[in-house]
Design a protein around this motif. Sequence first.
Motif, mmCIF file in Angstrom:
data_model
loop_
_atom_site.group_PDB
_atom_site.id
_atom_site.type_symbol
_atom_site.label_atom_id
_atom_site.label_comp_id
_atom_site.label_asym_id
_atom_site.label_seq_id
_atom_site.Cartn_x
_atom_site.Cartn_y
_atom_site.Cartn_z
ATOM 1 N N MET A 1 0.836 -1.182 0.000
ATOM 2 C CA MET A 1 0.000 0.000 0.000
ATOM 3 C C MET A 1 0.877 1.241 0.000
ATOM 4 N N ALA A 2 0.668 2.109 -0.941
ATOM 5 C CA ALA A 2 1.435 3.349 -1.033
ATOM 6 C C ALA A 2 0.971 4.347 0.022
ATOM 7 N N ILE A 3 1.889 5.111 0.529
ATOM 8 C CA ILE A 3 1.551 6.159 1.495
ATOM 9 C C ILE A 3 1.556 7.478 0.735
ATOM 10 N N GLU A 4 0.358 8.029 0.532
ATOM 11 C CA GLU A 4 0.214 9.291 -0.185
ATOM 12 C C GLU A 4 -0.146 10.447 0.733
ATOM 13 N N THR A 5 -0.886 10.156 1.815
ATOM 14 C CA THR A 5 -1.331 11.199 2.743
ATOM 15 C C THR A 5 -1.097 10.747 4.172
ATOM 16 N N ILE A 6 -0.437 11.601 4.929
ATOM 17 C CA ILE A 6 -0.160 11.345 6.340
ATOM 18 C C ILE A 6 -0.853 12.419 7.157
ATOM 19 N N LEU A 7 -1.626 11.997 8.149
ATOM 20 C CA LEU A 7 -2.209 12.944 9.091
ATOM 21 C C LEU A 7 -1.317 12.995 10.324
ATOM 22 N N LEU A 8 -0.760 14.162 10.576
ATOM 23 C CA LEU A 8 0.020 14.392 11.789
ATOM 24 C C LEU A 8 -0.891 15.147 12.742
ATOM 25 N N ALA A 9 -1.423 14.442 13.727
ATOM 26 C CA ALA A 9 -2.396 15.013 14.658
ATOM 27 C C ALA A 9 -1.683 15.609 15.864
ATOM 28 N N VAL A 10 -1.984 16.870 16.153
ATOM 29 C CA VAL A 10 -1.399 17.530 17.321
ATOM 30 C C VAL A 10 -2.497 18.191 18.134
ATOM 31 N N GLY A 11 -2.184 18.409 19.380
ATOM 32 C CA GLY A 11 -3.128 19.042 20.287
ATOM 33 C C GLY A 11 -2.405 19.499 21.531
ATOM 34 N N PRO A 12 -3.174 19.764 22.577
ATOM 35 C CA PRO A 12 -2.547 20.235 23.815
ATOM 36 C C PRO A 12 -1.608 19.172 24.372
ATOM 37 N N GLY A 13 -0.498 19.626 24.897
ATOM 38 C CA GLY A 13 0.451 18.680 25.482
ATOM 39 C C GLY A 13 1.482 18.149 24.514
ATOM 40 N N ASP A 14 1.369 18.481 23.237
ATOM 41 C CA ASP A 14 2.321 17.955 22.266
ATOM 42 C C ASP A 14 3.575 18.819 22.122
ATOM 43 N N GLU A 15 3.647 19.936 22.838
ATOM 44 C CA GLU A 15 4.820 20.813 22.723
ATOM 45 C C GLU A 15 6.111 20.061 23.030
ATOM 46 N N GLU A 16 6.060 19.167 24.011
ATOM 47 C CA GLU A 16 7.259 18.425 24.407
ATOM 48 C C GLU A 16 7.638 17.343 23.415
ATOM 49 N N ARG A 17 6.751 17.038 22.482
ATOM 50 C CA ARG A 17 6.995 15.977 21.499
ATOM 51 C C ARG A 17 7.213 16.509 20.081
ATOM 52 N N LEU A 18 7.267 17.813 19.893
ATOM 53 C CA LEU A 18 7.318 18.371 18.541
ATOM 54 C C LEU A 18 8.471 17.839 17.715
ATOM 55 N N ASP A 19 9.649 17.789 18.298
ATOM 56 C CA ASP A 19 10.806 17.299 17.543
ATOM 57 C C ASP A 19 10.606 15.853 17.111
ATOM 58 N N ARG A 20 10.151 15.012 18.033
ATOM 59 C CA ARG A 20 9.923 13.598 17.705
ATOM 60 C C ARG A 20 8.820 13.439 16.667
ATOM 61 N N LEU A 21 7.723 14.187 16.826
ATOM 62 C CA LEU A 21 6.638 14.118 15.846
ATOM 63 C C LEU A 21 7.125 14.534 14.459
ATOM 64 N N ALA A 22 7.895 15.611 14.414
ATOM 65 C CA ALA A 22 8.426 16.082 13.130
ATOM 66 C C ALA A 22 9.378 15.052 12.526
ATOM 67 N N GLU A 23 10.285 14.512 13.330
ATOM 68 C CA GLU A 23 11.252 13.519 12.829
ATOM 69 C C GLU A 23 10.547 12.302 12.245
ATOM 70 N N GLU A 24 9.587 11.771 12.993
ATOM 71 C CA GLU A 24 8.883 10.573 12.533
ATOM 72 C C GLU A 24 8.091 10.862 11.255
ATOM 73 N N THR A 25 7.483 12.025 11.178
ATOM 74 C CA THR A 25 6.713 12.389 9.989
ATOM 75 C C THR A 25 7.630 12.553 8.787
ATOM 76 N N ILE A 26 8.728 13.235 8.978
ATOM 77 C CA ILE A 26 9.679 13.466 7.880
ATOM 78 C C ILE A 26 10.296 12.141 7.429
#
Length: 152
Positions: A1-26
């Motif tokens: 299955m090809a990955i064409e669209t990724i939803l990166l969901a963020v909300g309150p409390g994710d400030e401490e995870r921004l780098d990790r979320l960005a790295e994993e998404t990239i």
Amino acid sequence: MAIETILLAVGPGDEERLDRLAEETIDVAGPTGARVVLGHVFTREEYDTAVDNLDFDTTADEVTADDVATRHSTTRDLAAKLDAADVDYEIRGSVGDHGESIVELAKDVDADRVLVGGRKRSPTGKAVFGSVAQEVMLSAPCPVTFVRSDTK
């Protein structure tokens, strides 16, 4: 299955995870060329507070959840990281229950993968307080990647 669209969901409390979320998404979006939908979900109270804090002129125009998400610091920080990695993205906002709204947004954008952050919590803590990540993992229409905070 090809990955064409990724939803990166963020909300309150994710400030401490921004780098990790960005790295994993990239790490996924870069090689696949997938478009990222940066989705910020607000409860009604969080939305109202953000509208006030971001100094929107509510008398001039209707302020949409997309408008608030676009100007929110968490979303802007992630957008800057995606820009630096030359990853194509769009920003979407939603108002409602965090878990349900993330699942609905994943369906709306036809996501092939959802990335959601969270923290380690005991089974009792999940039962008592609930878990947005758990709800998303159980209800999303596609695979979900859970990104936990760094534990350094």
